[in-house]
Design a protein around this motif. Structure first.
Motif, PDB file in Angstrom:
ATOM      1  N   LEU A  46      19.636 -22.846  19.583  1.00  0.00           N
ATOM      2  CA  LEU A  46      20.996 -22.485  19.959  1.00  0.00           C
ATOM      3  C   LEU A  46      21.477 -23.145  21.254  1.00  0.00           C
ATOM      4  N   SER A  47      20.572 -23.726  22.017  1.00  0.00           N
ATOM      5  CA  SER A  47      20.947 -24.252  23.338  1.00  0.00           C
ATOM      6  C   SER A  47      22.111 -25.244  23.291  1.00  0.00           C
ATOM      7  N   PRO A  48      22.109 -26.265  22.409  1.00  0.00           N
ATOM      8  CA  PRO A  48      23.256 -27.190  22.382  1.00  0.00           C
ATOM      9  C   PRO A  48      24.560 -26.510  21.971  1.00  0.00           C
ATOM     10  N   LEU A  49      24.483 -25.555  21.063  1.00  0.00           N
ATOM     11  CA  LEU A  49      25.688 -24.837  20.639  1.00  0.00           C
ATOM     12  C   LEU A  49      26.276 -24.034  21.789  1.00  0.00           C
ATOM     13  N   LEU A  50      25.413 -23.404  22.564  1.00  0.00           N
ATOM     14  CA  LEU A  50      25.897 -22.622  23.707  1.00  0.00           C
ATOM     15  C   LEU A  50      26.479 -23.520  24.791  1.00  0.00           C
ATOM     16  N   GLU A  51      25.912 -24.703  24.952  1.00  0.00           N
ATOM     17  CA  GLU A  51      26.468 -25.661  25.910  1.00  0.00           C
ATOM     18  C   GLU A  51      27.851 -26.121  25.470  1.00  0.00           C
ATOM     19  N   ALA A  52      28.026 -26.293  24.162  1.00  0.00           N
ATOM     20  CA  ALA A  52      29.323 -26.731  23.638  1.00  0.00           C
ATOM     21  C   ALA A  52      30.356 -25.610  23.659  1.00  0.00           C
ATOM     22  N   ARG A  53      29.893 -24.363  23.664  1.00  0.00           N
ATOM     23  CA  ARG A  53      30.794 -23.205  23.681  1.00  0.00           C
ATOM     24  C   ARG A  53      30.371 -22.277  24.819  1.00  0.00           C
ATOM     25  N   PRO A  54      30.707 -22.637  26.045  1.00  0.00           N
ATOM     26  CA  PRO A  54      30.195 -21.893  27.204  1.00  0.00           C
ATOM     27  C   PRO A  54      30.614 -20.425  27.249  1.00  0.00           C
ATOM     28  N   GLY A  55      31.678 -20.046  26.551  1.00  0.00           N
ATOM     29  CA  GLY A  55      32.106 -18.650  26.574  1.00  0.00           C
ATOM     30  C   GLY A  55      31.537 -17.803  25.449  1.00  0.00           C
ATOM     31  N   LEU A  56      30.694 -18.387  24.606  1.00  0.00           N
ATOM     32  CA  LEU A  56      30.181 -17.660  23.448  1.00  0.00           C
ATOM     33  C   LEU A  56      29.159 -16.614  23.885  1.00  0.00           C
ATOM     34  N   PRO A  57      29.396 -15.336  23.583  1.00  0.00           N
ATOM     35  CA  PRO A  57      28.421 -14.298  23.955  1.00  0.00           C
ATOM     36  C   PRO A  57      27.113 -14.480  23.187  1.00  0.00           C
ATOM     37  N   LEU A  58      25.996 -14.321  23.895  1.00  0.00           N
ATOM     38  CA  LEU A  58      24.674 -14.450  23.282  1.00  0.00           C
ATOM     39  C   LEU A  58      23.891 -13.161  23.495  1.00  0.00           C
ATOM     40  N   PHE A  59      23.291 -12.675  22.420  1.00  0.00           N
ATOM     41  CA  PHE A  59      22.487 -11.461  22.475  1.00  0.00           C
ATOM     42  C   PHE A  59      21.118 -11.734  21.858  1.00  0.00           C
ATOM     43  N   THR A  60      20.089 -11.129  22.410  1.00  0.00           N
ATOM     44  CA  THR A  60      18.737 -11.234  21.867  1.00  0.00           C
ATOM     45  C   THR A  60      18.417  -9.957  21.101  1.00  0.00           C
ATOM     46  N   GLU A  61      17.865 -10.137  19.905  1.00  0.00           N
ATOM     47  CA  GLU A  61      17.595  -9.000  19.019  1.00  0.00           C
ATOM     48  C   GLU A  61      16.142  -9.068  18.526  1.00  0.00           C
ATOM     49  N   ASP A  62      15.318  -8.146  19.005  1.00  0.00           N
ATOM     50  CA  ASP A  62      13.905  -8.145  18.627  1.00  0.00           C
ATOM     51  C   ASP A  62      13.688  -7.917  17.138  1.00  0.00           C
ATOM     52  N   ARG A  63      14.599  -7.197  16.483  1.00  0.00           N
ATOM     53  CA  ARG A  63      14.397  -6.856  15.075  1.00  0.00           C
ATOM     54  C   ARG A  63      14.539  -8.041  14.132  1.00  0.00           C
ATOM     55  N   ILE A  64      15.031  -9.180  14.626  1.00  0.00           N
ATOM     56  CA  ILE A  64      15.093 -10.376  13.777  1.00  0.00           C
ATOM     57  C   ILE A  64      14.062 -11.421  14.205  1.00  0.00           C
ATOM     58  N   SER A  65      13.081 -10.977  14.997  1.00  0.00           N
ATOM     59  CA  SER A  65      11.970 -11.859  15.345  1.00  0.00           C
ATOM     60  C   SER A  65      11.145 -12.161  14.096  1.00  0.00           C
ATOM     61  N   GLU A  66      10.310 -13.167  14.192  1.00  0.00           N
ATOM     62  CA  GLU A  66       9.462 -13.570  13.065  1.00  0.00           C
ATOM     63  C   GLU A  66       8.598 -12.402  12.595  1.00  0.00           C
ATOM     64  N   CYS A  67       8.190 -12.450  11.348  1.00  0.00           N
ATOM     65  CA  CYS A  67       7.241 -11.471  10.833  1.00  0.00           C
ATOM     66  C   CYS A  67       5.994 -11.488  11.717  1.00  0.00           C
ATOM     67  N   ASP A  68       5.444 -10.312  11.981  1.00  0.00           N
ATOM     68  CA  ASP A  68       4.201 -10.226  12.736  1.00  0.00           C
ATOM     69  C   ASP A  68       3.046 -10.456  11.767  1.00  0.00           C
ATOM     70  N   TYR A  69       2.563 -11.684  11.739  1.00  0.00           N
ATOM     71  CA  TYR A  69       1.491 -12.045  10.817  1.00  0.00           C
ATOM     72  C   TYR A  69       0.112 -11.642  11.330  1.00  0.00           C
ATOM     73  N   GLY A  70       0.062 -11.024  12.484  1.00  0.00           N
ATOM     74  CA  GLY A  70      -1.190 -10.497  13.006  1.00  0.00           C
ATOM     75  C   GLY A  70      -2.266 -11.555  13.143  1.00  0.00           C
ATOM     76  N   ASP A  71      -3.429 -11.280  12.533  1.00  0.00           N
ATOM     77  CA  ASP A  71      -4.577 -12.190  12.651  1.00  0.00           C
ATOM     78  C   ASP A  71      -4.342 -13.544  11.987  1.00  0.00           C
ATOM     79  N   TRP A  72      -3.315 -13.634  11.153  1.00  0.00           N
ATOM     80  CA  TRP A  72      -3.006 -14.911  10.513  1.00  0.00           C
ATOM     81  C   TRP A  72      -2.241 -15.856  11.442  1.00  0.00           C
ATOM     82  N   SER A  73      -1.660 -15.340  12.485  1.00  0.00           N
ATOM     83  CA  SER A  73      -0.832 -16.157  13.378  1.00  0.00           C
ATOM     84  C   SER A  73      -1.655 -17.268  14.021  1.00  0.00           C
ATOM     85  N   GLY A  74      -1.072 -18.472  14.034  1.00  0.00           N
ATOM     86  CA  GLY A  74      -1.734 -19.612  14.656  1.00  0.00           C
ATOM     87  C   GLY A  74      -2.746 -20.312  13.772  1.00  0.00           C
TER      88      GLY A  74
END
Length: 232
Positions: free
Chosen positions: A64-92
């Motif tokens: 999103l960084s280039p999009l936010l630079e192009a639209r400096p007034g665009l509100p940005l919010f972080t939402e933990d519930r749309i983070s990647e699936c927690d693959y647990g021991d499979w991660s990495g």
């Protein structure tokens, strides 16, 4: 209600190395991913966005960084519930290695019964993502009106599960859906039902070309856990 643009993060170093990143920190965009991100402002230039919501993971924030630079007034919010699936021991771990795990067959054919060791179930993943979308739909509409459009940058399995919910198919069928890196999926929500307006739109058709490996042509392939790397 609001119209939601679901953007899968651009191609990452984990995508190209065949690793299931999950929530592993420090996974960045690769060179092509950075170029995909740089092209996003032009791709979305005609869309009046009310806000952007992102997964907390680095590869989404870099997308999103280039999009936010192009639209400096665009509100940005972080939402933990749309983070990647927690693959647990499979991660990495390498996806090629994970293909030999007995659980992978369940993930492919009966994902509603799949729970990752040390992580979460795919049912829980979908439930939290759907809850997040319902919350943001209501908030965006209340703040910007029923015709508002907003963007949510997330991950392959999250977006596929949201599409399954929107079109009313069981989670066990969501592996039939494909969304490549930097693809745009659009869902228009209304009072009675959602409408799938776009699915996995990249504007790039290279992934449809026959593979160079003739032995791979016409063979059945499982869905890429995590979403895959897209066109070469």
């Amino acid at each position: 209600m609001a119209t939601l643009i679901l953007l899968r993060h651009c191609r990452s170093t984990a995508n190209t190395s065949g690793v299931l990143a999950g929530r592993t920190p420090g996974v960045a965009l690769d060179g092509r991913g950075a170029a995909q991100a740089a092209a996003l402002p032009a791709r979305l230039a005609q869309v009046p966005l009310a806000a952007a919501v992102t997964s907390p993971l680095q590869r989404c924030q870099e997308t999103l960084s280039p999009l936010l630079e192009a639209r400096p007034g665009l509100p940005l919010f972080t939402e933990d519930r749309i983070s990647e699936c927690d693959y647990g021991d499979w991660s990495g771990r390498k996806l090629a290695e994970l293909n030999d795990e007995p659980l992978m067959e369940v993930v492919q054919h009966h994902p509603s019964a799949a729970a990752f060791p040390g992580g979460e179930s795919m049912r829980a993943m979908q439930a939290r993502a759907v809850d997040a979308v319902r919350y943001w739909n209501a908030r965006i509409e209340a703040e910007h009106g029923a015709e508002a459009v907003y963007l949510m940058c997330s991950h392959g399995d999250i977006i596929k599960s949201l599409v399954a919910d929107a079109v009313g198919i069981h989670l066990d069928l969501f592996q039939r859906i494909s969304v490549e890196p930097c693809s745009v999926t659009v869902i228009r929500y209304t009072r009675l039902r959602p409408f799938l307006v776009r699915l996995g739109d990249t504007g790039d058709f290279r992934s449809l070309a026959p593979e160079e490996d003739e032995g791979a042509a016409g063979t059945e392939r499982d869905a890429a856990l995590g979403g895959g790397a897209g066109a070469p």
